[in-house]
Write a protein that holds these residues in place. Sequence first.
Motif, PDB file in Angstrom:
ATOM      1  N   ASN A  53      18.202 -68.667  20.169  1.00 13.75           N
ATOM      2  CA  ASN A  53      17.562 -67.378  19.922  1.00 13.75           C
ATOM      3  C   ASN A  53      16.314 -67.539  19.054  1.00 13.75           C
ATOM      4  O   ASN A  53      16.345 -68.149  18.002  1.00 13.75           O
ATOM      5  N   ASN A  54      15.202 -66.977  19.508  1.00 19.64           N
ATOM      6  CA  ASN A  54      13.977 -66.999  18.708  1.00 19.64           C
ATOM      7  C   ASN A  54      13.439 -65.590  18.452  1.00 19.64           C
ATOM      8  O   ASN A  54      12.301 -65.425  18.042  1.00 19.64           O
ATOM      9  N   LYS A  55      14.260 -64.579  18.686  1.00 21.47           N
ATOM     10  CA  LYS A  55      13.841 -63.195  18.475  1.00 21.47           C
ATOM     11  C   LYS A  55      14.495 -62.636  17.220  1.00 21.47           C
ATOM     12  O   LYS A  55      15.709 -62.688  17.066  1.00 21.47           O
ATOM     13  N   TYR A  60      23.692 -62.393  16.733  1.00 25.60           N
ATOM     14  CA  TYR A  60      24.984 -62.577  17.399  1.00 25.60           C
ATOM     15  C   TYR A  60      26.086 -62.588  16.353  1.00 25.60           C
ATOM     16  O   TYR A  60      25.929 -63.164  15.277  1.00 25.60           O
ATOM     17  N   GLU A  61      27.209 -61.954  16.676  1.00 24.42           N
ATOM     18  CA  GLU A  61      28.352 -61.886  15.768  1.00 24.42           C
ATOM     19  C   GLU A  61      29.645 -62.028  16.564  1.00 24.42           C
ATOM     20  O   GLU A  61      29.662 -61.811  17.784  1.00 24.42           O
TER      21      GLU A  61
END
Length: 76
Positions: A53-55, A60-61
């Motif tokens: 992820n790069n946003k 996320y959990e």
Amino acid sequence: MFNNKKERDNMKNTILVVEITKFSDDSYIYTIKKDADTLKKATEYLVALKTLNNKKSISYELFNVLGQFDVNREVA
């Protein structure tokens, strides 16, 4: 919701990997990306998603039947 005891018991052991998207108006969308039957499997998937992820607006959990997990892991 569940047809029998076996389905209820399986749900108790299910861990969800959830994508949380935050919008500029501070609203959120929760999307289930994966379900797993062990914490190890769910954590492996979570770490992979966080690594890719790069946003900044997406996180996320992990969630189970009781709610959100408090898993803090650093991704190198």
